[in-house]
Design a protein around this motif. Structure first.
Motif, mmCIF file in Angstrom:
data_model
loop_
_atom_site.group_PDB
_atom_site.id
_atom_site.type_symbol
_atom_site.label_atom_id
_atom_site.label_comp_id
_atom_site.label_asym_id
_atom_site.label_seq_id
_atom_site.Cartn_x
_atom_site.Cartn_y
_atom_site.Cartn_z
ATOM 1 N N GLN A 70 -58.957 93.100 -3.857
ATOM 2 C CA GLN A 70 -59.760 92.990 -2.640
ATOM 3 C C GLN A 70 -59.284 93.991 -1.600
ATOM 4 O O GLN A 70 -58.090 94.174 -1.405
ATOM 5 C CB GLN A 70 -59.685 91.580 -2.060
ATOM 6 N N THR A 101 -69.733 92.826 -1.966
ATOM 7 C CA THR A 101 -69.276 92.126 -0.763
ATOM 8 C C THR A 101 -70.294 91.059 -0.420
ATOM 9 O O THR A 101 -71.472 91.177 -0.775
ATOM 10 C CB THR A 101 -69.083 93.081 0.426
ATOM 11 N N LEU A 127 -65.254 93.443 6.667
ATOM 12 C CA LEU A 127 -65.798 93.460 5.312
ATOM 13 C C LEU A 127 -64.706 93.123 4.299
ATOM 14 O O LEU A 127 -63.637 93.733 4.307
ATOM 15 C CB LEU A 127 -66.364 94.839 4.982
ATOM 16 N N LEU A 129 -64.232 93.596 0.625
ATOM 17 C CA LEU A 129 -64.799 94.345 -0.501
ATOM 18 C C LEU A 129 -64.065 93.938 -1.779
ATOM 19 O O LEU A 129 -62.845 94.072 -1.871
ATOM 20 C CB LEU A 129 -64.669 95.848 -0.262
ATOM 21 N N HIS A 130 -64.820 93.444 -2.760
ATOM 22 C CA HIS A 130 -64.236 92.985 -4.022
ATOM 23 C C HIS A 130 -64.446 94.057 -5.089
ATOM 24 O O HIS A 130 -65.572 94.364 -5.460
ATOM 25 C CB HIS A 130 -64.890 91.664 -4.443
#
Length: 156
Positions: A70, A101, A127, A129-130
């Motif tokens: 992440q 996301t 945010l 973010l994966h």
């Protein structure tokens, strides 16, 4: 012009200066006396986009750990249309990469060299973010892989 005449002329100009402001002012007296004035303010907010935080793992240790990571990205912008972040790979040891996301109103688009993440309004954006990575066989089991994503911002 003599020095005395010049001094007298300067003195007369200094005394006449307050009289030139007289049409702009009035003296209000009596029971119904009131005064009013108008002011006009103009506030200019300079356009800016700033990364306040960009947290992610320093490296991807093994193939099992490299499957997911992440990235927390916090961006502040005064641009009315928002901003976009371009994310691209910097390592040839990654064979596949996906990104998503759940941030509301934020779009994620695949590009030729990575992803484009856009927030279409001004303000502070946080945010999560994966990332999901698949490593090449040559990278598995070896030394830790430095974080393979570069992040660049642009205004809309």
């Amino acid at each position: 012009m003599s020095p005395t005449a010049a001094r007298v002329a300067c003195a007369l100009l200094v005394l006449a200066a307050p009289l030139s402001a007289r049409p702009e002012s009035r003296l209000a007296t009596g029971a119904n006396a009131s005064a009013s004035a108008s002011l006009r303010f103009r506030i200019v907010v300079p356009p800016m986009t700033r990364v306040l935080d960009n947290r992610h793992p320093a490296s991807l240790a093994t193939a099992a750990e490299a499957s997911g990571a992440q990235q927390d990205l916090v961006v502040q912008t005064t641009m009315p249309q928002g901003f976009c972040a371009r994310l691209r790979l910097t390592s040839s040891d990654v064979s596949d990469w996906t990104l998503h996301t759940r941030a509301p109103g934020v779009s994620v688009q695949r590009t030729g060299e990575g992803y484009r993440v856009c927030a279409p309004r001004h303000g502070r954006h946080t945010l999560a973010l994966h990332h999901r990575f698949a490593l090449r066989a040559s990278a598995e089991g070896g030394a830790p892989l430095p974080w393979p994503v570069q992040t660049e911002l642009s205004a809309l």
